[in-house]
Design a protein around this motif. Structure first.
Motif, PDB file in Angstrom:
ATOM      1  N   LEU A  21      88.766  12.885 -51.877  1.00 16.20           N
ATOM      2  CA  LEU A  21      88.298  13.254 -50.442  1.00 16.20           C
ATOM      3  C   LEU A  21      86.678  13.031 -50.607  1.00 16.20           C
ATOM      4  CD1 LEU A  21      88.154  14.737 -47.781  1.00 16.20           C
ATOM      5  CD2 LEU A  21      87.871  16.833 -49.122  1.00 16.20           C
ATOM      6  N   VAL A  22      86.110  12.446 -49.466  1.00 18.00           N
ATOM      7  CA  VAL A  22      84.458  12.164 -49.470  1.00 18.00           C
ATOM      8  C   VAL A  22      84.482  12.534 -47.837  1.00 18.00           C
ATOM      9  CG1 VAL A  22      82.519  10.639 -49.306  1.00 18.00           C
ATOM     10  CG2 VAL A  22      84.324  10.311 -51.040  1.00 18.00           C
ATOM     11  N   VAL A  23      83.460  13.597 -47.765  1.00 18.67           N
ATOM     12  CA  VAL A  23      83.062  14.059 -46.280  1.00 18.67           C
ATOM     13  C   VAL A  23      81.472  13.506 -46.123  1.00 18.67           C
ATOM     14  CG1 VAL A  23      82.504  16.067 -45.203  1.00 18.67           C
ATOM     15  CG2 VAL A  23      84.463  16.326 -46.658  1.00 18.67           C
ATOM     16  N   ALA A  24      81.397  12.696 -45.055  1.00 15.38           N
ATOM     17  CA  ALA A  24      80.058  12.066 -44.492  1.00 15.38           C
ATOM     18  C   ALA A  24      79.373  13.357 -43.835  1.00 15.38           C
ATOM     19  CB  ALA A  24      80.271  10.945 -43.984  1.00 15.38           C
ATOM     20  N   ARG A  25      78.270  13.855 -44.307  1.00 12.99           N
ATOM     21  CA  ARG A  25      77.595  14.962 -43.504  1.00 12.99           C
ATOM     22  C   ARG A  25      75.969  14.430 -43.340  1.00 12.99           C
ATOM     23  NH1 ARG A  25      79.171  20.057 -43.454  1.00 12.99           N
ATOM     24  NH2 ARG A  25      80.381  19.727 -45.220  1.00 12.99           N
ATOM     25  N   ALA A  26      75.924  14.164 -42.106  1.00 13.15           N
ATOM     26  CA  ALA A  26      74.638  13.761 -41.511  1.00 13.15           C
ATOM     27  C   ALA A  26      73.647  14.904 -41.000  1.00 13.15           C
ATOM     28  CB  ALA A  26      74.627  12.633 -40.646  1.00 13.15           C
ATOM     29  N   HIS A  34      74.188  17.410 -38.083  1.00 15.95           N
ATOM     30  CA  HIS A  34      74.595  16.068 -37.320  1.00 15.95           C
ATOM     31  C   HIS A  34      76.169  15.821 -37.504  1.00 15.95           C
ATOM     32  CE1 HIS A  34      73.464  13.232 -34.115  1.00 15.95           C
ATOM     33  NE2 HIS A  34      73.532  12.213 -34.928  1.00 15.95           N
ATOM     34  N   TRP A  35      76.589  14.820 -37.220  1.00 11.12           N
ATOM     35  CA  TRP A  35      77.955  14.414 -37.602  1.00 11.12           C
ATOM     36  C   TRP A  35      78.626  14.570 -38.967  1.00 11.12           C
ATOM     37  CZ3 TRP A  35      80.361  13.805 -33.238  1.00 11.12           C
ATOM     38  CH2 TRP A  35      79.749  13.245 -32.042  1.00 11.12           C
ATOM     39  N   VAL A  36      79.697  15.349 -38.947  1.00  4.78           N
ATOM     40  CA  VAL A  36      80.528  15.281 -40.104  1.00  4.78           C
ATOM     41  C   VAL A  36      81.912  14.540 -39.835  1.00  4.78           C
ATOM     42  CG1 VAL A  36      81.553  17.226 -41.565  1.00  4.78           C
ATOM     43  CG2 VAL A  36      79.426  17.530 -40.466  1.00  4.78           C
ATOM     44  N   VAL A  37      81.978  13.681 -40.909  1.00  2.00           N
ATOM     45  CA  VAL A  37      83.292  12.640 -40.698  1.00  2.00           C
ATOM     46  C   VAL A  37      83.942  12.816 -42.184  1.00  2.00           C
ATOM     47  CG1 VAL A  37      84.248  10.473 -40.436  1.00  2.00           C
ATOM     48  CG2 VAL A  37      82.029  11.358 -39.205  1.00  2.00           C
ATOM     49  N   PRO A  38      85.466  13.336 -42.111  1.00  2.00           N
ATOM     50  CA  PRO A  38      86.059  13.178 -43.664  1.00  2.00           C
ATOM     51  C   PRO A  38      86.673  11.834 -43.589  1.00  2.00           C
ATOM     52  CG  PRO A  38      87.405  14.087 -41.700  1.00  2.00           C
ATOM     53  CD  PRO A  38      85.965  13.791 -41.156  1.00  2.00           C
ATOM     54  N   GLY A  39      86.794  11.525 -45.111  1.00  2.00           N
ATOM     55  CA  GLY A  39      87.172  10.331 -45.341  1.00  2.00           C
ATOM     56  C   GLY A  39      88.009  10.375 -46.931  1.00  2.00           C
ATOM     57  N   TRP A  50      82.656   2.348 -50.669  1.00  2.00           N
ATOM     58  CA  TRP A  50      83.277   2.078 -49.513  1.00  2.00           C
ATOM     59  C   TRP A  50      84.202   3.624 -49.022  1.00  2.00           C
ATOM     60  CZ3 TRP A  50      82.772  -1.737 -45.895  1.00  2.00           C
ATOM     61  CH2 TRP A  50      82.181  -2.786 -46.272  1.00  2.00           C
ATOM     62  N   ILE A  51      84.277   4.109 -48.047  1.00  2.00           N
ATOM     63  CA  ILE A  51      84.998   5.250 -47.599  1.00  2.00           C
ATOM     64  C   ILE A  51      85.979   4.870 -46.545  1.00  2.00           C
ATOM     65  CG2 ILE A  51      84.860   7.756 -46.870  1.00  2.00           C
ATOM     66  CD1 ILE A  51      82.172   7.564 -48.041  1.00  2.00           C
ATOM     67  N   PHE A  52      86.986   5.159 -46.512  1.00  2.00           N
ATOM     68  CA  PHE A  52      88.100   5.040 -45.389  1.00  2.00           C
ATOM     69  C   PHE A  52      88.261   6.294 -44.698  1.00  2.00           C
ATOM     70  CE2 PHE A  52      92.997   5.128 -43.957  1.00  2.00           C
ATOM     71  CZ  PHE A  52      92.478   4.264 -43.118  1.00  2.00           C
ATOM     72  N   GLN A  53      87.885   5.994 -43.314  1.00  2.00           N
ATOM     73  CA  GLN A  53      87.953   7.205 -42.313  1.00  2.00           C
ATOM     74  C   GLN A  53      88.994   6.681 -41.221  1.00  2.00           C
ATOM     75  OE1 GLN A  53      83.658   6.711 -40.951  1.00  2.00           O
ATOM     76  NE2 GLN A  53      83.215   8.173 -42.764  1.00  2.00           N
ATOM     77  N   PRO A  54      90.031   7.357 -41.519  1.00  2.00           N
ATOM     78  CA  PRO A  54      91.486   7.208 -40.648  1.00  2.00           C
ATOM     79  C   PRO A  54      91.222   7.470 -39.137  1.00  2.00           C
ATOM     80  CG  PRO A  54      91.766   8.986 -42.070  1.00  2.00           C
ATOM     81  CD  PRO A  54      90.528   8.500 -42.280  1.00  2.00           C
ATOM     82  N   GLY A  55      91.966   6.750 -38.092  1.00  2.00           N
ATOM     83  CA  GLY A  55      92.294   7.197 -36.867  1.00  2.00           C
ATOM     84  C   GLY A  55      92.987   8.465 -37.218  1.00  2.00           C
ATOM     85  N   GLY A  56      92.572   9.545 -36.133  1.00  2.00           N
ATOM     86  CA  GLY A  56      93.030  10.853 -36.046  1.00  2.00           C
ATOM     87  C   GLY A  56      92.193  11.937 -36.774  1.00  2.00           C
ATOM     88  N   PHE A  58      89.408  14.323 -37.664  1.00  2.00           N
ATOM     89  CA  PHE A  58      88.476  15.154 -36.829  1.00  2.00           C
ATOM     90  C   PHE A  58      87.006  15.043 -36.983  1.00  2.00           C
ATOM     91  CE2 PHE A  58      86.516  19.488 -35.944  1.00  2.00           C
ATOM     92  CZ  PHE A  58      86.769  19.485 -34.604  1.00  2.00           C
ATOM     93  N   VAL A  59      86.010  14.394 -36.098  1.00  2.00           N
ATOM     94  CA  VAL A  59      84.855  14.063 -36.348  1.00  2.00           C
ATOM     95  C   VAL A  59      84.204  15.176 -35.398  1.00  2.00           C
ATOM     96  CG1 VAL A  59      82.999  12.623 -35.842  1.00  2.00           C
ATOM     97  CG2 VAL A  59      85.495  11.711 -36.388  1.00  2.00           C
ATOM     98  N   ALA A  60      83.278  15.823 -35.798  1.00  2.00           N
ATOM     99  CA  ALA A  60      82.257  16.896 -35.350  1.00  2.00           C
ATOM    100  C   ALA A  60      80.705  17.002 -35.429  1.00  2.00           C
ATOM    101  CB  ALA A  60      82.982  18.248 -35.437  1.00  2.00           C
ATOM    102  N   ARG A  61      80.061  17.377 -34.683  1.00  2.00           N
ATOM    103  CA  ARG A  61      78.625  17.818 -34.465  1.00  2.00           C
ATOM    104  C   ARG A  61      78.439  19.019 -33.902  1.00  2.00           C
ATOM    105  NH1 ARG A  61      75.328  13.205 -31.320  1.00  2.00           N
ATOM    106  NH2 ARG A  61      75.867  13.943 -29.370  1.00  2.00           N
ATOM    107  N   PRO A  62      77.440  19.678 -33.779  1.00  2.00           N
ATOM    108  CA  PRO A  62      77.211  20.650 -32.934  1.00  2.00           C
ATOM    109  C   PRO A  62      77.187  20.597 -31.539  1.00  2.00           C
ATOM    110  CG  PRO A  62      75.648  21.117 -34.720  1.00  2.00           C
ATOM    111  CD  PRO A  62      76.379  19.613 -34.780  1.00  2.00           C
ATOM    112  N   GLY A  63      78.185  21.422 -30.872  1.00  2.00           N
ATOM    113  CA  GLY A  63      78.329  20.852 -29.486  1.00  2.00           C
ATOM    114  C   GLY A  63      79.164  19.553 -28.913  1.00  2.00           C
ATOM    115  N   ALA A  64      79.850  18.961 -29.834  1.00  2.00           N
ATOM    116  CA  ALA A  64      80.886  17.756 -29.691  1.00  2.00           C
ATOM    117  C   ALA A  64      81.578  17.545 -30.698  1.00  2.00           C
ATOM    118  CB  ALA A  64      79.913  16.568 -29.420  1.00  2.00           C
ATOM    119  N   ALA A  65      82.970  17.141 -30.296  1.00  2.00           N
ATOM    120  CA  ALA A  65      83.873  17.031 -31.277  1.00  2.00           C
ATOM    121  C   ALA A  65      84.981  16.044 -30.694  1.00  2.00           C
ATOM    122  CB  ALA A  65      84.404  18.353 -31.878  1.00  2.00           C
ATOM    123  N   PHE A  66      85.473  14.892 -31.531  1.00  2.00           N
ATOM    124  CA  PHE A  66      86.721  14.360 -31.166  1.00  2.00           C
ATOM    125  C   PHE A  66      87.628  13.947 -32.145  1.00  2.00           C
ATOM    126  CE2 PHE A  66      83.191  11.668 -32.119  1.00  2.00           C
ATOM    127  CZ  PHE A  66      83.748  10.629 -32.823  1.00  2.00           C
TER     128      PHE A  66
END
Length: 227
Positions: A21-26, A34-39, A50-56, A58-66
């Motif tokens: 597991l690698v969590v990219a934390r900006a 800022h953005w947090v993206v698991p991979g 290189w880190i794989f960040q798959p479709g689906g 959960f990507v989030a930052r304060p006030g936004a997520a998708f």
């Protein structure tokens, strides 16, 4: 850097394994999250990790997520001289034709990039997002984005003059490298990076070989591309 940005990040993730597991934390320069993206870690080549960040995902930052709409791979360049560019002040995300938008390369000009171990296993990679983005789009070509945000934050957050000059020069070099298709930025017909496509395909093969993660929480490891 202002707290709470961690001061104990490492230049490289010693002992990391494909499938970890690698969590990219900006962060932003004022220490705002800022953005947090698991991979999932794929491996390393001459350019970086290189880190794989798959479709689906959960990507989030304060006030936004998708939930990510497509697969992507993220490249963290090696500290020091890059393989294809002099600057190492960046984090790049690569997409292919499965991406619903027009991005193929999206580079966040960043600083203070480093790694920290996660418990019970895995890693997080931290970076400070410095506003400027280098983009390769299927509709707009290669361009430098968010220069206005950079100028505003330079004043609001007090970017040091030396760092400002370093980042501007690095952004210009990255624009040239992506435009010229240099090294890792060399592209197939639709603008997808050839190297990134190899890593994406390796990750997808690994993911399809197992319907669920291993018992220790790691995902199946991808074989490093041979190209």
């Amino acid at each position: 850097m202002p707290t709470p940005f961690p001061a104990d990040v490492r230049a490289a993730p010693e002992g990391i394994h494909p499938g970890d597991l690698v969590v990219a934390r900006a962060w932003k320069f004022d220490a705002g999250p800022h953005w947090v993206v698991p991979g999932t870690y794929l491996g390393a080549d001459r350019t970086g990790h290189w880190i794989f960040q798959p479709g689906g995902a959960f990507v989030a930052r304060p006030g936004a997520a998708f939930f990510a709409e497509s697969d992507a791979v993220c490249l963290i360049p090696h500290r020091g001289a890059g393989a294809d560019v002099e600057t190492d002040q960046w984090v790049a995300t690569f997409y292919d034709a499965s991406h619903p938008g027009d991005f193929r390369v999206y580079i966040d000009v960043s600083t203070h990039i480093g790694w920290r171990p996660l418990a019970p296993h895995g890693w997080e990679v931290h970076s400070v997002d410095m506003d400027l983005d280098v983009v390769r789009s299927t509709t707009r070509g290669v361009y430098l984005d968010d220069e206005d945000e950079f100028e505003q934050h330079r004043i609001d957050y007090g970017y040091p003059a030396e760092l400002t000059a370093l980042l501007r020069a690095g952004a210009e070099e990255l624009v040239a490298a992506v435009s010229e298709g240099r090294g890792v930025f060399a592209a197939v017909e639709d603008g997808t990076s050839r190297t990134a496509l190899d890593w994406l395909n390796a990750a997808r093969r690994a993911a399809s070989s197992s319907a669920k993660p291993e018992d220790d929480g790691r995902r199946p490891a991808a074989s490093a591309p041979t190209t």
